[in-house]
Design a protein around this motif. Structure first.
Motif, PDB file in Angstrom:
ATOM      1  N   ASP A 195       2.446   8.924  -6.649  1.00  0.00           N
ATOM      2  CA  ASP A 195       2.980  10.291  -6.489  1.00  0.00           C
ATOM      3  C   ASP A 195       4.098  10.541  -7.494  1.00  0.00           C
ATOM      4  O   ASP A 195       4.180  11.600  -8.102  1.00  0.00           O
ATOM      5  CB  ASP A 195       3.540  10.487  -5.069  1.00  0.00           C
ATOM      6  N   ALA A 196       4.963   9.534  -7.656  1.00  0.00           N
ATOM      7  CA  ALA A 196       6.106   9.694  -8.574  1.00  0.00           C
ATOM      8  C   ALA A 196       5.602   9.830 -10.010  1.00  0.00           C
ATOM      9  O   ALA A 196       6.106  10.666 -10.772  1.00  0.00           O
ATOM     10  CB  ALA A 196       7.057   8.506  -8.445  1.00  0.00           C
ATOM     11  N   ASP A 197       4.585   9.036 -10.372  1.00  0.00           N
ATOM     12  CA  ASP A 197       4.012   9.146 -11.717  1.00  0.00           C
ATOM     13  C   ASP A 197       3.418  10.538 -11.916  1.00  0.00           C
ATOM     14  O   ASP A 197       3.542  11.143 -12.979  1.00  0.00           O
ATOM     15  CB  ASP A 197       2.922   8.080 -11.930  1.00  0.00           C
ATOM     16  N   GLY A 198       2.782  11.042 -10.829  1.00  0.00           N
ATOM     17  CA  GLY A 198       2.146  12.364 -10.885  1.00  0.00           C
ATOM     18  C   GLY A 198       3.176  13.470 -11.087  1.00  0.00           C
ATOM     19  O   GLY A 198       2.880  14.506 -11.667  1.00  0.00           O
ATOM     20  N   ALA A 199       4.404  13.233 -10.610  1.00  0.00           N
ATOM     21  CA  ALA A 199       5.455  14.264 -10.728  1.00  0.00           C
ATOM     22  C   ALA A 199       5.950  14.395 -12.170  1.00  0.00           C
ATOM     23  O   ALA A 199       6.702  15.311 -12.497  1.00  0.00           O
ATOM     24  CB  ALA A 199       6.607  13.922  -9.793  1.00  0.00           C
ATOM     25  N   GLY A 200       5.539  13.447 -13.013  1.00  0.00           N
ATOM     26  CA  GLY A 200       5.894  13.544 -14.433  1.00  0.00           C
ATOM     27  C   GLY A 200       7.198  12.860 -14.777  1.00  0.00           C
ATOM     28  O   GLY A 200       8.027  12.601 -13.908  1.00  0.00           O
ATOM     29  N   LYS A 201       7.329  12.587 -16.109  1.00  0.00           N
ATOM     30  CA  LYS A 201       8.488  11.819 -16.584  1.00  0.00           C
ATOM     31  C   LYS A 201       9.807  12.560 -16.383  1.00  0.00           C
ATOM     32  O   LYS A 201      10.867  11.960 -16.279  1.00  0.00           O
ATOM     33  CB  LYS A 201       8.304  11.550 -18.086  1.00  0.00           C
ATOM     34  N   ASP A 202       9.694  13.892 -16.367  1.00  0.00           N
ATOM     35  CA  ASP A 202      10.936  14.680 -16.298  1.00  0.00           C
ATOM     36  C   ASP A 202      11.489  14.833 -14.881  1.00  0.00           C
ATOM     37  O   ASP A 202      12.571  15.380 -14.692  1.00  0.00           O
ATOM     38  CB  ASP A 202      10.712  16.077 -16.906  1.00  0.00           C
ATOM     39  N   ARG A 239       0.848  -1.213   0.000  1.00  0.00           N
ATOM     40  CA  ARG A 239       0.000   0.000   0.000  1.00  0.00           C
ATOM     41  C   ARG A 239       0.878   1.256   0.000  1.00  0.00           C
ATOM     42  O   ARG A 239       0.651   2.183  -0.765  1.00  0.00           O
ATOM     43  CB  ARG A 239      -0.887  -0.054   1.245  1.00  0.00           C
ATOM     44  N   SER A 240       1.910   1.247   0.849  1.00  0.00           N
ATOM     45  CA  SER A 240       2.792   2.423   0.931  1.00  0.00           C
ATOM     46  C   SER A 240       3.547   2.627  -0.380  1.00  0.00           C
ATOM     47  O   SER A 240       3.645   3.754  -0.886  1.00  0.00           O
ATOM     48  CB  SER A 240       3.816   2.249   2.055  1.00  0.00           C
ATOM     49  N   LEU A 241       4.069   1.526  -0.944  1.00  0.00           N
ATOM     50  CA  LEU A 241       4.830   1.654  -2.195  1.00  0.00           C
ATOM     51  C   LEU A 241       3.928   2.123  -3.335  1.00  0.00           C
ATOM     52  O   LEU A 241       4.337   2.938  -4.167  1.00  0.00           O
ATOM     53  CB  LEU A 241       5.497   0.320  -2.556  1.00  0.00           C
ATOM     54  N   ALA A 242       2.693   1.620  -3.357  1.00  0.00           N
ATOM     55  CA  ALA A 242       1.783   2.000  -4.442  1.00  0.00           C
ATOM     56  C   ALA A 242       1.470   3.499  -4.392  1.00  0.00           C
ATOM     57  O   ALA A 242       1.407   4.165  -5.428  1.00  0.00           O
ATOM     58  CB  ALA A 242       0.494   1.185  -4.352  1.00  0.00           C
TER      59      ALA A 242
END
Ligand SMILES: Cc1cc2nc3c(=O)[nH]c(=O)nc-3n(C[C@H](O)[C@H](O)[C@H](O)COP(=O)(O)OP(=O)(O)OC[C@H]3O[C@@H](n4cnc5c(N)ncnc54)[C@H](O)[C@@H]3O)c2cc1C
Length: 435
Positions: free
Chosen positions: A355-362, A347-350
């Protein structure tokens, strides 16, 4: 045990396309590299891989055995463990393999006196065949996500990330951006984190199954029998199958190999007859399936103070299950606690991956790694109080049952148990929440 066909269970999976904490990179600096590596394909490792898979996150399980391993015949799973199995989507099929245990039946036989007590089990308790549980957990993990015959010999820090470099027994190396040690009591990952080796209590336990082709006449109960220096348990699994364990006062003498399980059983039977163990129990042990027998000569535990203060994280490396909190069998919660770890960690990793995906590819890789590291920190903060209490309770029960403490120490142990409220089996009411 044959390896099951992973991912061919016919279960409708909640599958999005598996995401990873970062894309899998092969060939990086010559070492094979993966985003999430789980060391150990036991209860906790498989549950963690399945929990991550249910969240759409890929991982790689490295297991030293050449096929799925399920030592120890049966395992009692309490209500808290069943809540996790529900979250993992395997509870319904496992419930079909084992009856509900409705009564604790305690029998204390001392000389000519026998005392009996029956206490209803107020929450769900079933004794599963470990093999059934392991296979149910592995079945929905996609093919290729469990690699057998991989024994991890050493872990080193990866200078290029917050993760680690794993060295296998055959000398090959692998990089893991996130490393989760679920390899039980002798954990190389725990050692890398600076945890002390687990401690041991010498105690011999023989476990096994007995099959009754025409059915047995026992209640669906957990019989706990104390006779002489023996502590014996009998748990009904189905109308035809019974699990037993015999805790012996001392291991068989040196001339009996502890690998020769039939011989160990013969020695146990002889000693049980000497202390006038009930014939019904002797018959169960005598008629047990030799293939199902398992024998251990010590219990492993991490002292509660180390569970309270130990370091369970270095960068994006952590531990779960017995590698984190081995606690012996005294309260029958080690397996269920490892299942809880799996849900909380996934759950924590997901959340971190989202959040990391939300921060964008860059977003820089270091920012992503920080988010994952923070998620592991949250997992540990959530789990530590829970497993510390379980470890403390198990430690005290072990002291009372095995170590024959002085009257003062005994009084202190009982006082702590009363404070913990263990009579209520409070730990079985615990809910680690949704996946
Ligand atoms: C006698 C006894 C009775 C018990 N009864 C109960 C009970 O009734 N209920 C309960 O909940 N718990 C019980 N327990 C505790 C329970 O068995 C454990 O807590 C549980 O099995 C731990 O699961 P795990 O996945 O963390 O570790 P394990 O089950 O030990 O799995 C670790 C896996 O990692 C693999 N591995 C090890 N080293 C490496 C390596 N270097 N590289 C790669 N792979 C590796 C192993 O082959 C294994 O498959 C009992 C324990 C004992 C000793």
């Amino acid at each position: 045990m044959p390896a099951p066909a992973h991912g061919r269970g016919g279960r409708k999976q909640r599958s999005r396309r598996p995401r990873t904490t970062d894309q899998v990179e092969v060939g990086m600096a010559e070492a094979e590299a993966h985003s999430i590596v789980i060391v150990g394909g036991g209860i906790c490792g498989l549950a963690t891989a399945l929990a991550l898979h249910r969240k759409g996150i890929a991982s790689l399980v490295l297991e030293k055995s050449t096929s799925l391993r399920a030592d120890g015949a049966g395992i009692g799973v309490h209500a808290n463990g069943w809540r996790v199995l529900e979250q993992l989507g395997v509870a319904a099929e496992l419930r079909e393999t084992a009856h509900l245990i409705t009564v604790y039946h305690d029998v204390w036989q001392q000389g000519d006196r026998t005392s009996r007590e029956k206490v209803p089990v107020r929450t769900e308790l079933r004794c599963l065949n470990r093999k059934d549980m392991i296979e149910a957990l592995a079945k929905d993990i996609p093919a290729g996500m469990i690699r057998f015959g991989c024994r991890i010999a050493a872990i080193d820090a990866d200078p290029s990330s917050h993760g680690a470099v794993l060295t296998m027994a055959d000398g090959t190396t692998m990089k893991a951006k996130v490393l989760i040690g679920c390899e039980g009591t002798y954990s190389v990952v725990a050692k890398y984190l600076g945890l002390s080796p687990v401690r041991t209590i010498p105690r011999a336990v023989l476990r096994g199954f007995t099959w009754f082709p025409h059915g047995h006449s026992f209640e669906n109960e957990f019989l706990r029998l104390r006779v002489g220096d023996f502590f014996i348990g009998r748990l009904t699994i189905t109308d035809n199958l019974v699990h037993f364990f015999i805790t012996m006062p001392k291991p068989p003498t040196a001339d009996v190999s502890t690998k020769d399980l039939k011989k160990v059983r013969d020695v146990a039977l002889k000693e049980m007859q000497d202390v006038e163990c009930p014939a019904e129990i002797i018959d169960i042990v005598r008629d047990s399936d030799p293939e199902s027998l398992n024998f251990v000569t010590e219990f492993w535990y991490r002292p509660p103070w180390e569970v309270i203060f130990g370091s369970f994280q270095k960068g994006t490396v952590t531990v779960a299950g017995d590698a984190m909190h081995a606690m012996g069998p005294f309260i029958g919660q080690g397996g269920s606690a490892g299942l809880e770890d799996a849900v909380v960690l996934a759950r924590s990793l997901a959340r971190a991956v989202e959040d990391a995906d939300g921060a964008g590819k860059d977003a820089p890789a270091s920012a992503r790694e920080k988010m994952i590291g923070k998620a592991i920190g949250e997992y540990i903060r959530e789990r530590r109080p829970r497993v510390a209490l379980l470890s403390l309770e198990s430690f005290i029960m072990g002291a009372l049952l095995v170590r024959s403490p002085s009257p003062v120490a005994k009084l202190a142990c009982v006082a702590v148990l009363i404070l913990l409220g263990s009579k209520s089996l409070r730990h079985a009411y615990y809910d680690c929440g949704r996946l």
